[in-house]
Design a protein around this motif. Sequence first.
Motif, short mmCIF file in Angstrom:
data_model
loop_
_atom_site.label_atom_id
_atom_site.label_comp_id
_atom_site.label_asym_id
_atom_site.label_seq_id
_atom_site.Cartn_x
_atom_site.Cartn_y
_atom_site.Cartn_z
N ALA A 419 0.86 -1.19 0.00
CA ALA A 419 0.00 0.00 0.00
C ALA A 419 0.89 1.24 0.00
N THR A 420 0.82 2.04 -1.04
CA THR A 420 1.73 3.17 -1.22
C THR A 420 1.27 4.39 -0.43
N TRP A 421 2.20 5.29 -0.22
CA TRP A 421 1.84 6.54 0.47
C TRP A 421 0.85 7.34 -0.35
N GLU A 422 0.93 7.22 -1.68
CA GLU A 422 -0.03 7.94 -2.53
C GLU A 422 -1.46 7.46 -2.25
N GLY A 423 -1.62 6.16 -2.04
CA GLY A 423 -2.92 5.63 -1.70
C GLY A 423 -3.39 6.09 -0.33
N PHE A 424 -2.48 6.18 0.60
CA PHE A 424 -2.82 6.71 1.93
C PHE A 424 -3.29 8.16 1.81
N TYR A 425 -2.62 8.93 0.97
CA TYR A 425 -2.95 10.35 0.85
C TYR A 425 -4.31 10.57 0.18
N ILE A 463 5.38 2.45 9.79
CA ILE A 463 4.34 3.47 10.01
C ILE A 463 4.60 4.72 9.17
N TRP A 464 5.82 5.22 9.23
CA TRP A 464 6.12 6.53 8.65
C TRP A 464 6.95 6.36 7.38
N PRO A 465 6.69 7.17 6.35
CA PRO A 465 5.83 8.36 6.33
C PRO A 465 4.39 8.11 5.86
N ARG A 466 4.00 6.84 5.63
CA ARG A 466 2.67 6.62 5.07
C ARG A 466 1.57 7.11 6.00
N ALA A 467 1.74 6.94 7.32
CA ALA A 467 0.73 7.44 8.26
C ALA A 467 0.60 8.95 8.18
N ALA A 468 1.72 9.63 7.93
CA ALA A 468 1.67 11.09 7.80
C ALA A 468 0.87 11.52 6.58
#
Length: 526
Positions: A419-425, A463-468
Amino acid sequence: MARALSLSLLLAFLAIGSCIAIEVTDHIDLWPMPTLVSHGTQRLYVSKDITMSMEGSSYSDEKGILKDTFQRVVDLMKLNHAVDGVNPSSFVLTGVNVVVHSPEDELKFGVDESYNLSVPTTGYPLQAQIEAQTVFGALHALQTFSQLCYFDFTSRLIELISAPWTISDTPRFPYRGLLIDTSRHYLPVTVIKKVIDTMTYSKLNVLHWHIVDAQSFPIEIPSYPKLWNGSYSFSERYTTSDAIDIVRYAENRGVNVMAEIDVPGHALSWGVGYPSLWPSDSCKEPLDVSNNFSFGVIDGILSDFSKVFKFKFVHLGGDEVNTSCWTGTPHIKKWLDDNHMNVSDAYRYFVLRSQKIAISHGYDVINWEETFNNFGDKLDRRTVVHNWLEADVAPKVVAAGLRCIVSNQDKWYLDHLDATWEGFYTNEPLKDIDDPDQQRLVIGGEVCMWGEQIDASDIEQTIWPRAAAAAERLWTPIEKLAEDPRLVTSRLARFRCLLNQRGVAAAPLAGYGRTAPYEPGPCVRQ
């Protein structure tokens, strides 16, 4: 060694470009992005002896919450460098004046977290000004202030660029959570505290502590002291004093701690100390629905919890209940027949009876979405449904008049390393919810760090930076969020580097969770 660049790394390079030196950019490199922000072009120097004052404040800070946070913020700005330059004769910021209008310092759900922050370029003495309704808004303001400042290696002073600053800020959602799981792998208290500290940097405000599960029961329960016989070992436990310490530590940083016991499933470890909680020696899960002792233990746990975990909500799980043990155990099968129940009825009975126990101890209850999917109309109307499976559940929950927290596993599960940070955002909690009254029933969202494949050795970079990335989605007004995450890559990369500088093992943006740096280069290009 030459290797082909991944697509995500190429996109990161394109977005970051050549803006490595912060002093030559016109970007607002704050994370999460404030509601309203404006700035100028003046460089200020922060006094080595910067002080905090509270002139005009109604808040007395008897607990030292503001004082302690201010000192931590000053330490963060120094980043352990020796600030030994000579202060210039002008443009020196000598202090921060904090005005808090409410004298209350009890952290409650829905507390006003808004703040105003201004950094002027004129006046004597030159002071930043923070104004907030509560101390917890002021804590957010101090975190924002810390991101405006950086250590300059030429002047060897802390500098603040692009002044004057005027920032007005308030969170989009009142619940901005992060789940940690201490059953699948034990997490030392020091690790939990560091997670809490890092949450404050991105303005997350609820630590969902999934304390126990099938694998282990690591926490002390005075009412039933044999429960923690289900811990992995004698050293992998939390005393009641540990839990109180963690809660106080978090509250003093504006973070609520919400405890979870997942019932009736996910409770195999309970029976190590009290075998009568198991349906039988050969079939040990879920908890025995026919035995009043099961509910006595739940009552004891929640009674003890109510003395430690003061947050409005308690999480009672209710997910993934395999009822085959109930039908396969003669005494439970007889109880079902005597009470004219099938296993679906018994599942509902267990969840609703547990809810009543929690409510008797002053809690509102959160349950995973299976409870809503199976008997949503029977749930207590104060129930918050925690969506994790299906994308269409949240609209159904709020249409039924219940509150909801969004944690859809395809986007906001941190243990999904693909799961990419782009998806989290880009994950939007209000997707397909257009009615304003129903939108207000979505109290927020939560990213989940399930512990099957992480422990103290790698939790931070997982956790980081995806949680951010999710934290900005939950804090910043939707109209200020970028539709294309590539537009925020540079800013998130800087925040990730800031976390590294603060001693947090946040992983590079390029690639998936826990990916190592791709090759030699500056932090912002990883």
